[in-house]
Write a protein that holds these residues in place. Sequence first.
Motif, mmCIF file in Angstrom:
data_model
loop_
_atom_site.group_PDB
_atom_site.id
_atom_site.type_symbol
_atom_site.label_atom_id
_atom_site.label_comp_id
_atom_site.label_asym_id
_atom_site.label_seq_id
_atom_site.Cartn_x
_atom_site.Cartn_y
_atom_site.Cartn_z
ATOM 1 N N GLN A 102 20.866 -5.843 2.269
ATOM 2 C CA GLN A 102 20.934 -4.269 2.539
ATOM 3 C C GLN A 102 20.022 -3.897 3.618
ATOM 4 O O GLN A 102 20.176 -2.927 4.207
ATOM 5 C CB GLN A 102 20.458 -3.642 1.268
ATOM 6 N N HIS A 103 19.108 -4.801 4.062
ATOM 7 C CA HIS A 103 18.204 -4.287 5.089
ATOM 8 C C HIS A 103 18.632 -4.742 6.353
ATOM 9 O O HIS A 103 18.732 -4.034 7.373
ATOM 10 C CB HIS A 103 16.870 -4.726 4.863
ATOM 11 N N CYS A 104 18.727 -6.104 6.543
ATOM 12 C CA CYS A 104 19.136 -6.746 7.992
ATOM 13 C C CYS A 104 20.461 -6.769 8.355
ATOM 14 O O CYS A 104 21.077 -7.201 9.257
ATOM 15 C CB CYS A 104 18.168 -8.030 8.205
ATOM 16 N N PHE A 108 19.120 -8.485 -1.003
ATOM 17 C CA PHE A 108 18.226 -8.731 0.019
ATOM 18 C C PHE A 108 18.204 -10.298 0.477
ATOM 19 O O PHE A 108 18.123 -11.059 -0.611
ATOM 20 C CB PHE A 108 16.985 -8.098 -0.388
ATOM 21 N N CYS A 132 12.536 -8.317 3.540
ATOM 22 C CA CYS A 132 13.296 -7.172 3.917
ATOM 23 C C CYS A 132 13.319 -6.337 2.877
ATOM 24 O O CYS A 132 13.867 -5.181 3.164
ATOM 25 C CB CYS A 132 14.734 -8.248 3.901
ATOM 26 N N TYR A 133 13.231 -6.653 1.533
ATOM 27 C CA TYR A 133 13.260 -5.719 0.439
ATOM 28 C C TYR A 133 12.044 -4.827 0.793
ATOM 29 O O TYR A 133 12.206 -3.443 0.729
ATOM 30 C CB TYR A 133 13.115 -6.159 -0.961
ATOM 31 N N ARG A 186 10.600 -3.979 3.600
ATOM 32 C CA ARG A 186 10.768 -3.088 4.755
ATOM 33 C C ARG A 186 12.047 -2.027 4.345
ATOM 34 O O ARG A 186 11.527 -0.897 4.910
ATOM 35 C CB ARG A 186 11.439 -3.976 5.705
ATOM 36 N N SER A 187 12.840 -2.279 3.389
ATOM 37 C CA SER A 187 13.835 -1.286 2.728
ATOM 38 C C SER A 187 13.077 -0.046 2.336
ATOM 39 O O SER A 187 13.395 1.131 2.347
ATOM 40 C CB SER A 187 14.890 -1.925 2.122
#
Length: 249
Positions: free
Chosen positions: A5-7, A22, A27-28, A30-31
Amino acid sequence: MPVCQHCGMPIEKPLIREGDPFCSERCYGRSVELREIHRRLDAAYHSTMEVLVAALDARECETHRHSERVARYARFLAEKMGIKGKDLEDIYRGALLHDIGKIGVPDAILLKPASLTEEGWKVMKKHPEMGRQILSNVDFLKPASEIVFTHEERFDGSGYPRGLRGDQIPVGSRILAIMDALDAMAFDRPYRKAIPFEAIEVKILKGTGSQFDPNVVEAFRRNIKTFMEWTQRDKQEACEPHGKHETTF
């Protein structure tokens, strides 16, 4: 295969956080940070518009309520016409701030409890350009500034300041034109009393093809019951000594 969901990268063994996949805890994280940044930006946008509307409200006490109603009506009609996302938000912002240029109009003209003279109208007609100049300096309000600049144009080209016609006028401005007229007729003004909703409907239909876009008029007609109920409710609230008037950004 799910994607992060982020990258946006495909992942075989996703980490599920808050119902979304994720590729890693990084990444989580950063989201979550990105959502917080968006929340802070939204709060800043909210505050900016509050300040602008409050500045105009300090000049003309009825403006805030008028602008809030027109913005709410315009967003509803735009949604009914299939407008979504950022375009819908820009229409709402443009409608909320459509009169912001009146900050530059002298009190003797803006607050005059009678019809304006020809010279007074010349000054008043400058408010769309003044509004665009104010808002165009704020990045997130630049799209709304075009609606502010063109909200006095008429479908047949007889409006101002540029005499645009038909599709040359942004759709948000064509929607705003009807909602602004609706509210102006439904509520008392210093120079005249409100008229019944049935008479408002007749005047808007009469303006089809001249002042108003026929497609927007048709959308208005399809939702006329809602607008009748809203104006009746808003008039009741306006008469209450401690009526609650909230602006939703």
